[in-house]
Design a protein around this motif. Sequence first.
Motif: not given
Length: 111
Positions: A106-107, A88-90, A21-22, A75-76
């Motif tokens: 993703r960060i 940015w999640p998958d 995703k965005n 944690s993230t």
Amino acid sequence: MKNLFLLSALLFPALSQAEWKNYVQPVELLYEGDDNGSRAYIVFQEYFPLADCPKQKGDFIRIYGDTRKGQYFISTLLTAITANKKVWPDISDCDDWGRPILTGLRIKSGV
């Protein structure tokens, strides 16, 4: 030309199954169920309904908190919530309750 066709045939299904995703703001982390932390959910500012999970709105995204990967995600996400940062999640597949599953994250700074 034949190689180009073969390459596009191989890449197209992979691209169509991607569920990245965005960048989106995580807003809530929820723990419930078993004592082992296996049932944790993240709620994002936007909902991510999946065709694979037709009975859900896409608001609660499952994290398997009893795995090392799930613990990294938590944690993230806690850091992102605290710092008011987007991730940015998958998201793909469904858990045993039919909710989408967080499978990647993703960060990056500045977002």
